[in-house]
Design a protein around this motif. Structure first.
Motif, PDB file in Angstrom:
ATOM      1  N   ARG A 229     -11.847  -5.269  -9.419  1.00 46.69           N
ATOM      2  CA  ARG A 229     -10.781  -6.114  -9.967  1.00 46.69           C
ATOM      3  C   ARG A 229      -9.437  -5.556  -9.509  1.00 46.69           C
ATOM      4  O   ARG A 229      -9.216  -4.345  -9.564  1.00 46.69           O
ATOM      5  CB  ARG A 229     -10.836  -6.140 -11.500  1.00 46.69           C
ATOM      6  N   THR A 230      -8.559  -6.427  -9.079  1.00 49.52           N
ATOM      7  CA  THR A 230      -7.254  -5.970  -8.593  1.00 49.52           C
ATOM      8  C   THR A 230      -6.319  -5.696  -9.755  1.00 49.52           C
ATOM      9  O   THR A 230      -6.363  -6.365 -10.782  1.00 49.52           O
ATOM     10  CB  THR A 230      -6.628  -7.016  -7.663  1.00 49.52           C
ATOM     11  N   ARG A 231      -5.487  -4.695  -9.567  1.00 49.15           N
ATOM     12  CA  ARG A 231      -4.411  -4.333 -10.480  1.00 49.15           C
ATOM     13  C   ARG A 231      -3.142  -4.185  -9.627  1.00 49.15           C
ATOM     14  O   ARG A 231      -3.220  -4.180  -8.400  1.00 49.15           O
ATOM     15  CB  ARG A 231      -4.735  -3.006 -11.190  1.00 49.15           C
ATOM     16  N   PRO A 232      -1.962  -4.101 -10.221  1.00 49.55           N
ATOM     17  CA  PRO A 232      -0.746  -3.967  -9.409  1.00 49.55           C
ATOM     18  C   PRO A 232      -0.816  -2.773  -8.459  1.00 49.55           C
ATOM     19  O   PRO A 232      -0.801  -1.621  -8.885  1.00 49.55           O
ATOM     20  CB  PRO A 232       0.348  -3.772 -10.472  1.00 49.55           C
ATOM     21  N   GLY A 233      -0.930  -3.051  -7.169  1.00 52.57           N
ATOM     22  CA  GLY A 233      -0.974  -2.008  -6.156  1.00 52.57           C
ATOM     23  C   GLY A 233      -2.267  -1.235  -6.078  1.00 52.57           C
ATOM     24  O   GLY A 233      -2.379  -0.291  -5.305  1.00 52.57           O
ATOM     25  N   ALA A 234      -3.266  -1.608  -6.870  1.00 51.12           N
ATOM     26  CA  ALA A 234      -4.509  -0.839  -6.901  1.00 51.12           C
ATOM     27  C   ALA A 234      -5.697  -1.757  -7.168  1.00 51.12           C
ATOM     28  O   ALA A 234      -5.542  -2.948  -7.476  1.00 51.12           O
ATOM     29  CB  ALA A 234      -4.444   0.259  -7.965  1.00 51.12           C
ATOM     30  N   CYS A 235      -6.874  -1.167  -7.040  1.00 51.05           N
ATOM     31  CA  CYS A 235      -8.126  -1.869  -7.330  1.00 51.05           C
ATOM     32  C   CYS A 235      -8.949  -0.999  -8.272  1.00 51.05           C
ATOM     33  O   CYS A 235      -9.096   0.202  -8.043  1.00 51.05           O
ATOM     34  CB  CYS A 235      -8.898  -2.126  -6.029  1.00 51.05           C
ATOM     35  N   ARG A 236      -9.452  -1.612  -9.321  1.00 47.97           N
ATOM     36  CA  ARG A 236     -10.318  -0.881 -10.241  1.00 47.97           C
ATOM     37  C   ARG A 236     -11.759  -1.273  -9.964  1.00 47.97           C
ATOM     38  O   ARG A 236     -12.138  -2.435 -10.099  1.00 47.97           O
ATOM     39  CB  ARG A 236      -9.967  -1.186 -11.695  1.00 47.97           C
ATOM     40  N   VAL A 305      -8.488   2.838  -7.079  1.00 47.44           N
ATOM     41  CA  VAL A 305      -8.297   3.059  -5.647  1.00 47.44           C
ATOM     42  C   VAL A 305      -7.109   2.224  -5.174  1.00 47.44           C
ATOM     43  O   VAL A 305      -6.990   1.054  -5.539  1.00 47.44           O
ATOM     44  CB  VAL A 305      -9.562   2.669  -4.854  1.00 47.44           C
ATOM     45  N   PRO A 306      -6.210   2.782  -4.349  1.00 43.92           N
ATOM     46  CA  PRO A 306      -5.075   1.992  -3.852  1.00 43.92           C
ATOM     47  C   PRO A 306      -5.534   0.828  -2.975  1.00 43.92           C
ATOM     48  O   PRO A 306      -6.534   0.920  -2.259  1.00 43.92           O
ATOM     49  CB  PRO A 306      -4.269   3.007  -3.025  1.00 43.92           C
ATOM     50  N   LEU A 307      -4.809  -0.272  -3.022  1.00 47.03           N
ATOM     51  CA  LEU A 307      -5.097  -1.421  -2.169  1.00 47.03           C
ATOM     52  C   LEU A 307      -4.609  -1.157  -0.746  1.00 47.03           C
ATOM     53  O   LEU A 307      -3.727  -0.327  -0.517  1.00 47.03           O
ATOM     54  CB  LEU A 307      -4.422  -2.674  -2.722  1.00 47.03           C
ATOM     55  N   ALA A 308      -5.179  -1.872   0.214  1.00 47.46           N
ATOM     56  CA  ALA A 308      -4.784  -1.746   1.614  1.00 47.46           C
ATOM     57  C   ALA A 308      -4.895  -3.099   2.290  1.00 47.46           C
ATOM     58  O   ALA A 308      -5.570  -4.007   1.789  1.00 47.46           O
ATOM     59  CB  ALA A 308      -5.661  -0.723   2.335  1.00 47.46           C
ATOM     60  N   GLU A 309      -4.210  -3.227   3.430  1.00 46.76           N
ATOM     61  CA  GLU A 309      -4.322  -4.441   4.235  1.00 46.76           C
ATOM     62  C   GLU A 309      -5.677  -4.461   4.930  1.00 46.76           C
ATOM     63  O   GLU A 309      -6.140  -3.449   5.443  1.00 46.76           O
ATOM     64  CB  GLU A 309      -3.206  -4.482   5.278  1.00 46.76           C
ATOM     65  N   ARG A 310      -6.309  -5.618   4.954  1.00 48.25           N
ATOM     66  CA  ARG A 310      -7.612  -5.735   5.601  1.00 48.25           C
ATOM     67  C   ARG A 310      -7.459  -5.626   7.115  1.00 48.25           C
ATOM     68  O   ARG A 310      -6.608  -6.290   7.705  1.00 48.25           O
ATOM     69  CB  ARG A 310      -8.267  -7.073   5.239  1.00 48.25           C
TER      70      ARG A 310
END
Length: 447
Positions: A229-236, A305-310
């Motif tokens: 699940r996405t969170r602001p700037g991160a993924c849980r 975990v921080p989000l990143a560009e695919r």
């Protein structure tokens, strides 16, 4: 006239006496003030002397404390360096020991796989399955202890890159689905197709693999959910199960070594090291791990975990479907006789033509006898007398003038070996070699 004179004289004397008395009083007052001032100066002098003594004593005391602190800091620094040296030595010892221990495990697994290709009865097949599970437990324990040692020594250097999460999680669900189905459990996945995180793909996969393995092991009914699940700037990333749950008193120990919860009766016994590895790897990556559990209801372990560009899609071809390796000419260089024999049997069961050698001299002689280059080389990295399997690849490629495909096998997980194998364009396979993995790789490389 005569009676008045004495009176004037007396008055004059009286005035003179009075004046002298005033002068005397003034002098006495001045003397008294002087005495008072001298007394105060003396008292101040004594006070100053006393303060100077106290300051000197405190200064000496402080200097002593500083010297003791310096000695203590030096001792702590020496102890820290000694501990780090011991950790590095332990890691090197475990790496060397794991190589020697995994060699016979590798040979046994290859032999079992070759045995599975033969027509044997149900009882023998069941025994072979039990041996395979025992070997898997030994392999997991050795690799886990080595992982813990590397993480404690700080030699693991994460390589943070964009990781497509859906592909990784889907592979985990597919891998655990047969185990879950045998226990009557459902295993589900919730993750957006385009979700991508910034992490080390290998370490993140190990973390999630351990969490899902624990969830399946400690769940008797219901199922396991792997969700992102996405969170602001991160993924849980959540691994949720409907298992036995964890009592509140046990939660502080969950991530410690050798802690084991109450597994379901049909579950394989765990090593009690999975969550310890999870904590260490998450710390190395800078990912927060949290746990929430209700006894009798289930457990949720979350990883932030921080989000990143695919990344852009790759045009690399996918591995072909498995086929029989009929007629493929394979050259094997392996200095361990039992491993060489087991690998040769396995490859011949797959209908490949196999030549086996212990070293470069044997491989060169075999090449001269055959008069042609092999289709593919399977080379052990560590050969006798400090020789290296990569030297065989260089020699035969130079001799034949063709870039013969090569697979390098080793039980050593050091990044230097991975880098050297990549430099010559060889595929690296860590021991114990999994037959299914080897067959898939051979089919792909020979296609």
């Amino acid at each position: 006239m005569l009676a008045a004179a004495p009176s004037e004289t007396e008055a004059a004397l009286a005035r003179r006496v009075e004046k002298l008395e005033r002068i005397n009083a003034a002098l006495m007052a001045q003397v008294e003030r002087g005495m008072d001032q001298q007394g105060g100066a003396y008292a101040l002098f004594r006070t100053a002397i006393a303060l100077e003594g106290r300051v000197r004593a405190r200064t000496e005391e402080l200097t002593g404390v500083m010297h003791r602190l310096e000695r203590s800091n030096a001792a702590l620094a020496a102890a820290k360096e000694e501990a780090e040296t011991a950790n590095r030595s332990k890691t090197r010892f475990l790496a060397a020991a794991s190589h020697d221990l995994l060699q016979p495990v590798n040979a046994a697994r290859l032999s079992l796989s070759a045995l599975g290709d033969l027509p044997i009865g149900p009882e023998a097949s069941a025994i072979a399955g039990q041996v395979e599970r025992g070997l898997q437990t030994i392999e997991d324990l050795i690799k886990t202890l080595l992982d813990i040692s590397k993480l404690d020594a700080g030699v693991v250097r994460p390589s943070i890159k964009p990781v497509p999460l859906r592909d990784m999680m889907s592979g985990l669900v597919d891998g655990f689905e047969p185990v879950a189905r045998r226990k009557g459990l459902r295993i589900a996945l919730r993750c957006a197709d385009d979700l991508c995180v910034a992490s080390d793909a290998v370490l993140l996969h190990r973390i999630l693999q351990n969490l899902v393995s624990n969830a399946v092991r400690y769940t008797g009914s219901g199922g396991v959910l792997l969700a992102a699940r996405t969170r602001p700037g991160a993924c849980r990333i959540d691994v949720v199960d409907t298992g036995l749950g964890i009592a509140e008193a046990d939660r502080p120990q969950v991530f410690e070594e050798f802690f084991r919860g109450r597994a379901t009766p049909d579950a394989e016994p765990g090593l009690g090291l999975g969550l310890s590895i999870v904590r260490r790897m998450a710390q190395a990556l800078g990912h927060d791990v949290t746990l929430d559990s209700r006894p009798g209801r289930g457990t949720r372990v979350s990883l932030m975990v921080p989000l990143a560009e695919r990344p852009a899609p790759s045009d690399a071809p996918r591995p072909a479907a498995w086929t029989r390796l009929s007629g493929a000419r394979l050259l094997v260089v392996e200095n361990d006789p039992s491993t060489a024999d087991a690998l040769c049997r396995l490859l011949r069961n797959w209908e490949a033509e196999v030549s086996v050698h212990r070293d470069l001299a044997g491989a060169a002689a075999g090449y001269a006898t055959a008069g042609r280059a092999p289709d593919l080389m399977i080379l052990d990295y560590h050969l006798d007398d400090g020789a290296c399997g990569l030297d065989v690849a260089d020699y035969l490629r130079t001799l034949s003038g063709t870039p013969i495909p090569a697979i390098v096998t080793t039980a050593d997980h050091s990044p230097e070996i991975e880098l050297r194998a990549a430099e010559i364009g060889a595929e690296l396979v860590h021991k114990p070699v999994k037959p299914a993995q080897l067959r898939s790789l051979l089919t792909y490389m020979l296609a």
